[in-house]
Scaffold this motif. Structure first.
Motif, PDB file in Angstrom:
ATOM      1  N   VAL A 111      18.083  59.059  21.594  1.00  0.00           N
ATOM      2  CA  VAL A 111      19.399  58.440  21.527  1.00  0.00           C
ATOM      3  C   VAL A 111      20.141  58.897  20.284  1.00  0.00           C
ATOM      4  O   VAL A 111      21.317  59.257  20.342  1.00  0.00           O
ATOM      5  CB  VAL A 111      19.253  56.909  21.544  1.00  0.00           C
ATOM      6  N   LEU A 115      23.404  60.945  20.633  1.00  0.00           N
ATOM      7  CA  LEU A 115      24.661  60.270  20.325  1.00  0.00           C
ATOM      8  C   LEU A 115      25.611  61.133  19.520  1.00  0.00           C
ATOM      9  O   LEU A 115      26.790  60.844  19.455  1.00  0.00           O
ATOM     10  CB  LEU A 115      24.377  58.990  19.544  1.00  0.00           C
ATOM     11  N   GLY A 117      26.908  63.818  20.064  1.00  0.00           N
ATOM     12  CA  GLY A 117      27.925  64.509  20.838  1.00  0.00           C
ATOM     13  C   GLY A 117      29.178  63.692  21.086  1.00  0.00           C
ATOM     14  O   GLY A 117      30.181  64.222  21.503  1.00  0.00           O
ATOM     15  N   TYR A 118      29.140  62.384  20.843  1.00  0.00           N
ATOM     16  CA  TYR A 118      30.241  61.541  21.274  1.00  0.00           C
ATOM     17  C   TYR A 118      31.269  61.337  20.175  1.00  0.00           C
ATOM     18  O   TYR A 118      30.999  61.482  19.000  1.00  0.00           O
ATOM     19  CB  TYR A 118      29.705  60.204  21.762  1.00  0.00           C
ATOM     20  N   PHE A 120      32.835  58.708  19.109  1.00  0.00           N
ATOM     21  CA  PHE A 120      32.957  57.474  18.347  1.00  0.00           C
ATOM     22  C   PHE A 120      32.383  57.642  16.947  1.00  0.00           C
ATOM     23  O   PHE A 120      31.220  57.924  16.769  1.00  0.00           O
ATOM     24  CB  PHE A 120      32.223  56.360  19.073  1.00  0.00           C
ATOM     25  N   PHE A 123      33.932  53.240  11.773  1.00  0.00           N
ATOM     26  CA  PHE A 123      35.125  53.154  10.961  1.00  0.00           C
ATOM     27  C   PHE A 123      34.763  52.546   9.619  1.00  0.00           C
ATOM     28  O   PHE A 123      34.103  51.527   9.535  1.00  0.00           O
ATOM     29  CB  PHE A 123      36.216  52.342  11.642  1.00  0.00           C
ATOM     30  N   TYR A 140      36.475  37.394  18.466  1.00  0.00           N
ATOM     31  CA  TYR A 140      35.146  36.833  18.722  1.00  0.00           C
ATOM     32  C   TYR A 140      35.095  35.342  18.446  1.00  0.00           C
ATOM     33  O   TYR A 140      34.030  34.803  18.157  1.00  0.00           O
ATOM     34  CB  TYR A 140      34.105  37.578  17.888  1.00  0.00           C
TER      35      TYR A 140
ATOM     36  N   LEU C 171      19.107  45.823  22.176  1.00  0.00           N
ATOM     37  CA  LEU C 171      19.094  47.249  21.840  1.00  0.00           C
ATOM     38  C   LEU C 171      19.985  48.020  22.805  1.00  0.00           C
ATOM     39  O   LEU C 171      20.748  48.908  22.405  1.00  0.00           O
ATOM     40  CB  LEU C 171      17.659  47.773  21.872  1.00  0.00           C
ATOM     41  N   LEU C 175      23.334  50.188  21.954  1.00  0.00           N
ATOM     42  CA  LEU C 175      23.592  51.568  22.378  1.00  0.00           C
ATOM     43  C   LEU C 175      24.956  51.673  23.034  1.00  0.00           C
ATOM     44  O   LEU C 175      25.736  52.588  22.752  1.00  0.00           O
ATOM     45  CB  LEU C 175      22.516  52.028  23.357  1.00  0.00           C
ATOM     46  N   TYR C 177      27.535  49.809  22.583  1.00  0.00           N
ATOM     47  CA  TYR C 177      28.569  49.696  21.551  1.00  0.00           C
ATOM     48  C   TYR C 177      28.646  50.977  20.730  1.00  0.00           C
ATOM     49  O   TYR C 177      29.742  51.476  20.435  1.00  0.00           O
ATOM     50  CB  TYR C 177      28.278  48.506  20.645  1.00  0.00           C
ATOM     51  N   GLY C 178      27.484  51.536  20.404  1.00  0.00           N
ATOM     52  CA  GLY C 178      27.477  52.744  19.597  1.00  0.00           C
ATOM     53  C   GLY C 178      28.156  53.912  20.293  1.00  0.00           C
ATOM     54  O   GLY C 178      28.803  54.735  19.666  1.00  0.00           O
ATOM     55  N   MET C 179      28.033  53.959  21.612  1.00  0.00           N
ATOM     56  CA  MET C 179      28.627  55.084  22.332  1.00  0.00           C
ATOM     57  C   MET C 179      30.114  54.896  22.555  1.00  0.00           C
ATOM     58  O   MET C 179      30.867  55.856  22.585  1.00  0.00           O
ATOM     59  CB  MET C 179      27.921  55.252  23.678  1.00  0.00           C
ATOM     60  N   GLY C 181      32.160  52.234  21.086  1.00  0.00           N
ATOM     61  CA  GLY C 181      32.950  51.667  20.005  1.00  0.00           C
ATOM     62  C   GLY C 181      33.628  50.361  20.357  1.00  0.00           C
ATOM     63  O   GLY C 181      34.490  49.895  19.631  1.00  0.00           O
ATOM     64  N   THR C 183      32.874  46.271  22.246  1.00  0.00           N
ATOM     65  CA  THR C 183      31.919  45.367  22.883  1.00  0.00           C
ATOM     66  C   THR C 183      32.472  44.817  24.180  1.00  0.00           C
ATOM     67  O   THR C 183      31.791  44.059  24.865  1.00  0.00           O
ATOM     68  CB  THR C 183      31.583  44.185  21.965  1.00  0.00           C
ATOM     69  N   LEU C 195      32.563  59.704  27.924  1.00  0.00           N
ATOM     70  CA  LEU C 195      31.138  59.994  27.735  1.00  0.00           C
ATOM     71  C   LEU C 195      30.636  60.895  28.836  1.00  0.00           C
ATOM     72  O   LEU C 195      29.854  61.807  28.610  1.00  0.00           O
ATOM     73  CB  LEU C 195      30.341  58.696  27.747  1.00  0.00           C
ATOM     74  N   SER C 198      31.447  64.498  28.149  1.00  0.00           N
ATOM     75  CA  SER C 198      30.596  65.114  27.133  1.00  0.00           C
ATOM     76  C   SER C 198      29.169  65.231  27.647  1.00  0.00           C
ATOM     77  O   SER C 198      28.448  66.146  27.269  1.00  0.00           O
ATOM     78  CB  SER C 198      30.650  64.320  25.836  1.00  0.00           C
ATOM     79  N   ALA C 199      28.795  64.314  28.531  1.00  0.00           N
ATOM     80  CA  ALA C 199      27.441  64.403  29.061  1.00  0.00           C
ATOM     81  C   ALA C 199      27.272  65.653  29.895  1.00  0.00           C
ATOM     82  O   ALA C 199      26.253  66.337  29.813  1.00  0.00           O
ATOM     83  CB  ALA C 199      27.127  63.170  29.895  1.00  0.00           C
ATOM     84  N   ASN C 217      23.780  60.868  31.837  1.00  0.00           N
ATOM     85  CA  ASN C 217      23.857  60.799  30.406  1.00  0.00           C
ATOM     86  C   ASN C 217      22.645  60.030  29.896  1.00  0.00           C
ATOM     87  O   ASN C 217      22.431  58.865  30.234  1.00  0.00           O
ATOM     88  CB  ASN C 217      25.159  60.072  30.068  1.00  0.00           C
ATOM     89  N   TRP C 218      21.836  60.704  29.109  1.00  0.00           N
ATOM     90  CA  TRP C 218      20.602  60.117  28.614  1.00  0.00           C
ATOM     91  C   TRP C 218      20.820  58.738  27.989  1.00  0.00           C
ATOM     92  O   TRP C 218      20.190  57.757  28.360  1.00  0.00           O
ATOM     93  CB  TRP C 218      19.998  61.016  27.526  1.00  0.00           C
ATOM     94  N   ALA C 219      21.738  58.709  27.035  1.00  0.00           N
ATOM     95  CA  ALA C 219      21.906  57.480  26.280  1.00  0.00           C
ATOM     96  C   ALA C 219      22.363  56.345  27.190  1.00  0.00           C
ATOM     97  O   ALA C 219      21.859  55.220  27.106  1.00  0.00           O
ATOM     98  CB  ALA C 219      22.918  57.698  25.164  1.00  0.00           C
ATOM     99  N   LEU C 222      19.500  55.128  29.284  1.00  0.00           N
ATOM    100  CA  LEU C 222      18.617  54.244  28.520  1.00  0.00           C
ATOM    101  C   LEU C 222      19.256  52.887  28.315  1.00  0.00           C
ATOM    102  O   LEU C 222      18.608  51.853  28.486  1.00  0.00           O
ATOM    103  CB  LEU C 222      18.314  54.878  27.167  1.00  0.00           C
TER     104      LEU C 222
END
Lengths: 168, 343, 499
Positions: A111, A115, A117-118, A120, A123, A140, C171, C175, C177-179, C181, C183, C195, C198-199, C217-219, C222
């Motif tokens: 991962v 990751l 490649g993306y 995001f 910030f 929130y 987890l 992931l 959120y990380g991809m 940006g 929620t 994504l 790019s995948a 896309n792997w991520a 997962l």
């Protein structure tokens, strides 16, 4: 200032984190394992600071070290002779556990390398506290209120389960 | 003060440049200098505070206190410190050696690094973190771990009992302690210590937050294990509580941390509620003086408490925190919030 | 930003009633004890009624965290019905007499508020918080009988399993959120095509180098898998089912009924929310994402049905049956059509009545005889003909025998997967229905053909509240079977409105 000071700090913290996390697993004395857990939580807070998330770091130390870890130590001390009893480090589930850990490591590597490649990018913000506060009370606000309900319910539940027998 | 530090900094940068050393030595040297300043300040401060404690105790009991070494015994503590250094370092036979040896440092180190965010004057602060007050509470929460470590590792029932009581007490009083300052944070709109002082330019926050100040001060007294909340080391019951087995320098470090912590909570109270370095007649009386006067005044007040109030029982201690201080702290937050919204 | 209080009305009624019940007990214990169950029922009904107002294509409020739409309405009704029935069942359930009841009902109300939140959340944070909310209080309720070690064991096992599963799910959320940006599920859905591009640049998911490659896309793959772990635990699908038999066995039986219905439905609500919001871009998770769900479905049906056969405790037997049903319901998701999603809702509504009915009778028979073993049921047909007949109806409905409602539930799921060409799955499902019939038939045999070795004494009387609950369940099990059109039309409209 040279960015490599941060790099060194990161690797020192990361090494300490891994070492203390291993300590939690491998130390035979539960009290020592608890102390090792504190070290792990604290170095994790240091990593948060290196990432520019001071607020999270502060909360991490305040909640995990100041409250949860103390409760763990307290429980260890209250349990009779638990520290003298050498805790078994290995269980029958060692192999499955290792397999799961290995799978998790592979997942993390895939991962984190995948990751990059993306588009995001994290910030950076100057005023982390203010931004977190604003987000908590706008986007929130509902999760925040639900958490308060959750804590209330958990509190009532814990008291109901742990209360002394009533005298009839 | 500010000018002095600026001048030192300039010279230091120039020196490194002149010597042709790599750049990173500059910030590294600054860090070392900051560390020395803080540690030196704490050392001198504690020497003074211990003397003050003994003097106050003496006069409260209608005697003089230390009189022999120096004027009114003012270097008595130095003599005591030298004696402590010379003492044999005894480790109980069945102690958990590793934990036993580390505990004093775990007690002392957080206290030192907590001083990093104390604003002694305008700009006289090692690092004005934007999470200032949160950082303080986070760092000082290590105190309880040191006590638990020391008490447990000593393998002594009095020490262990002291550690038990201490863990319960510190965890309980940390809740009203943190909640009591939320009112101040709401008024100041920042967690930076410098910003909080600046926000009190027109009026000290103790005027707007009298209840918050009271809760903070009571809870802080409990956090530093001072009478009437000193049951973790209640002499009559537990000999000396968690540090009963410690001797020599290790004992001195616990002692040092305890007195430094006492000043620390007074300094935080000064910053949050008493306008920090602000005071009349500036710049003729520098801000640093105002700050020290206020903080030392509060410290002396805590020391006077010791001879004013009897010690609480364990159950009284707990119900006081959870049934009185905590609801009051919530009330304070609600009222402050309402006033801020409706104003 | 919209903060619509009306959208929150059902949640607030439930949570408010929960807090009120607990507080009333503190202030005026006698009144609190007397009123608690009735307040619970009233709040459940009011919440359901208030939720009905939200019927429609979906309105988003509260910073994009909350969505109320037709899907949420139907799930809300299932939760409300479950709460009312479980409250009636708990009213005279004897082990509870030794525990504090107002808190029990207060916690039940709070759990219901939590599952309402689960069904109406559109934000990863709110979803996670709501899942934790419902889970943590469920652990307490499962371990509520402090005099019964099995209950404590149930709570503890449920807790350990739930904590791990929710950590894994978190987890997955991290992931996502990380991809992307964000929620917010809508935001995530909008970010997915980026994504995906790019995948396709990066390449394919390589399971075995050079041999098995799935476009995707792997991520994301997962992340979807990790989220599925958390939801799989909530709906108790194999292989995340291990907690269910122990938890249902040890928990107060009405709570077991609630967990097997409301908790399971809430897991499906979140699953449907994920799938429906991300639907346009779900292929990016990795080719046929439905095949991963179908693995869960098949495992659940097979293992649930087969292991259920050898159980001798009615609660464990029903636990495995509920695992198998989770598999059947998942088939509707596998179909990935409007009919498929509608069939999930139809199934869950019908399942709510028949499963609470079955658990309720287990509770009532346990109440009367004090036992939950199959041997306690021998000769029940002669001793208690009406109870036995009711239990037979619920079990036959669970098995899917026409004209009972359970048949239609299975029918629509099967129709959906046959329509999309999943013939193998359909064959497995039918086979497992037959195995399931055998599972339920063991209880029927005990009731009608076995003679008790010794007389089974009746230690307590049947309570009228339990009887009312059973009648309600009976109506709910029979009516959709005789006249399924309104329910079917309703479910189809609910899906048509949002997909």
């Amino acid at each position: 200032m040279g960015g490599w000071i941060y790099t060194i700090a990161f690797y020192v913290c990361a090494a300490l984190l891994v070492a203390s996390a291993l300590g939690v697993l491998l130390l035979r004395n539960l009290f020592h394992a608890g102390l090792s857990l504190i070290a792990a939580l604290f170095t994790m807070a240091a990593l948060f600071i290196l990432l520019g998330a001071e607020f999270v770091a502060g909360i991490q130390v305040l909640i995990y070290v100041g409250a949860i870890a103390v409760l763990i130590l307290f429980a260890v001390m209250l349990t009779q002779r638990i520290a003298e009893e050498k805790v078994k480090r290995y269980t029958r589930a060692l192999l499955p556990g290792l397999a799961v850990a290995l799978a998790l490591v592979i997942v993390m590597i895939l991962v984190t390398t995948g990751l990059t490649g993306y588009g995001f990018t994290p910030f950076a913000t100057e005023d982390t506290v203010g931004d977190i506060g604003k987000a908590l009370l706008s986007t929130y606000v509902l999760p925040l209120e639900v958490i308060s309900l959750l804590l209330l319910g958990a509190l009532v539940g814990a008291i109901v389960l742990a209360r002394k027998e009533e005298e009839k | 003060m500010h000018a002095l530090f600026g001048w030192l900094n300039e010279k230091w940068t120039a020196l490194i440049e002149w010597l042709g050393l790599p750049d990173f030595i500059v910030p590294a040297g600054q860090m070392v200098f900051d560390g020395i300043c803080v540690a030196g300040f704490i050392a001198v401060l504690v020497l003074f505070l211990i003397w003050l404690e003994r003097k106050i105790s003496g006069h409260a009991q209608d005697r003089f206190g230390p009189m022999r070494v120096g004027w009114h015994g003012c270097i008595q503590t130095v003599a005591d410190a030298i004696k402590l250094i010379q003492k044999e370092d005894i480790v109980p036979a069945r102690a958990d050696r590793w934990v036993y040896n580390v505990a004093p440092f775990v007690a002392f180190a957080p206290t030192v690094i907590a001083f990093v965010v104390i604003p002694f004057g305008d700009g006289v602060i090692v690092k004005d973190l934007n999470i200032g007050i949160l950082y303080l509470f986070a760092i000082t929460s290590f105190a309880v771990i040191a006590i638990v470590m020391g008490g447990w590792a000593s393998n002594n029932k009095y020490a262990l009992l002291g550690a038990f009581r201490s863990a319960a007490q510190l965890v309980s009083y940390e809740v009203p302690l943190v909640l009591s300052v939320l009112g101040v944070l709401m008024l100041a709109g920042t967690m930076r210590m410098g910003g909080i002082v600046e926000a009190q330019s027109s009026m000290w926050f103790i005027v707007y937050q009298p209840l918050g100040f009271l809760i903070y001060f009571v809870a802080a007294t409990a956090e530093v294990n001072r009478t009437p909340f000193d049951i973790p080391e209640a002499e009559q019951e537990l000999v000396a509580g968690f540090n009963v087995e410690y001797s020599g320098m290790k004992f001195a470090m616990f002692f040092l941390a305890e007195f430094a912590n006492m000043f620390l909570v007074a300094a935080i109270a000064t910053t949050l509620f008493l306008g920090g370095w602000k005071g009349p007649f500036q710049p003729y009386i520098p801000g640093e003086v105002w700050f020290l006067v206020k903080a030392l005044g509060l410290t002396a007040l805590i020391q006077v408490f010791r001879w004013t109030y009897p010690r609480l029982r364990v159950d009284q201690l707990m119900s006081f925190a959870w049934k009185l201080l905590l609801p009051l702290a919530f009330l304070n937050i609600i009222v402050t919030g309402l006033i801020l919204v409706l104003r | 930003m919209v903060y619509d209080w009306m959208h929150l009305a059902p949640h607030m009624v439930l949570a408010g009633a929960g807090i009120f019940v607990i507080t009333l007990d503190l202030v005026w214990g006698k009144l609190g004890r007397a009123l608690a169950p009735w307040l619970t029922i009233a709040a459940a009904a009011a919440a359901g009624a208030l939720a009905l107002r939200a019927w429609g294509p979906g309105a988003v409020s509260w910073g994009g965290a909350l969505v109320v739409d037709s899907l949420y309405v139907l799930f809300g009704l299932v939760f409300s019905v479950a709460l009312i029935l479980v409250t009636l069942l708990s009213l005279r359930y004897w082990p509870l007499d030794q525990e504090r009841k107002p808190e029990y009902f207060g916690l039940l109300l709070l759990v219901t508020a939590a599952v309402y939140f689960m069904a109406s959340s559109l934000d990863l944070i709110l979803i996670y918080v709501a899942i934790e909310f419902s889970s943590i209080l469920s652990y307490v309720l499962a371990g509520y009988l402090r005099r019964n070690p099995a209950s404590g064991e149930a709570g503890l096992k449920y807790f350990l399993y739930g904590a791990s599963a929710s950590a894994v799910m978190l987890l997955g959320f991290a992931l996502l959120y990380g991809m992307t940006g964000t929620t917010n599920l809508v935001g995530i859905s909008e970010a997915l095509p980026e994504l995906g591009r790019s995948a396709s640049d990066v390449g394919y998911i390589t399971l075995v180098p050079g041999a098995v490659e799935i476009p995707g896309n792997w991520a994301l793959f997962l992340a979807a898998g990790l989220v599925l772990v958390g939801l799989g635990y909530k709906i108790s699908a194999v292989p995340f089912h291990m907690w269910a038999p122990d938890a249902y066995n040890g928990a107060p039986t009405p709570i077991a009924a609630f967990l097997s219905v409301a908790s399971k439905a809430s897991g499906f609500a979140v699953l449907l929310r994920f799938v429906l919001v991300l639907h346009p871009n779900l292929e990016l998770v990795g080719g046929a994402w439905t095949s991963y769900v179908s693995v869960l479905a098949v495992l659940s049906m097979v293992i649930g049905s087969l292991i259920g056969i050898v159980q001798n405790d009615i609660r464990r037997l029903l636990a495995y049956s509920s695992i198998a049903h989770a598999g059947f319901i998942l088939l509707g998701v596998v179909a990935d059509t409007r009919l498929g999603y509608a069939s999930v809702i139809i199934y869950l509504v019908i399942y709510a009545f028949m499963n609470i009915g079955a658990f309720g009778l287990a509770s009532i028979v346990g109440h009367i005889t004090g036992g939950y073993e199959l041997s306690d049921y021998s000769g029940l047909g002669r001793r208690r003909p009406i109870l036995a007949a009711l239990l037979a109806v619920f079990l036959l409905s669970l098995a899917g025998i026409p004209p009972l409602a359970g048949f239609f539930a299975k029918f629509y799921v099967l129709a959906a997967i046959i329509q999309t060409g999943h013939y193998t799955l359909a064959v497995i499902a039918i086979l497992m229905s037959v195995v399931g019939l055998f599972l339920y038939a063991r209880v029927l045999k005990a009731m009608y053909f076995d003679r008790p070795e010794e007389a089974v004494p009746e230690v307590r009387r049947l309570s009228w509240a339990g009887a009312v609950a059973m009648v309600l369940c009976f109506v709910g099990t029979l009516a959709p079977g005789v006249y399924p059109q309104p329910l079917v039309a309703w479910a189809k409209e609910a899906i048509a409105l949002i997909l």
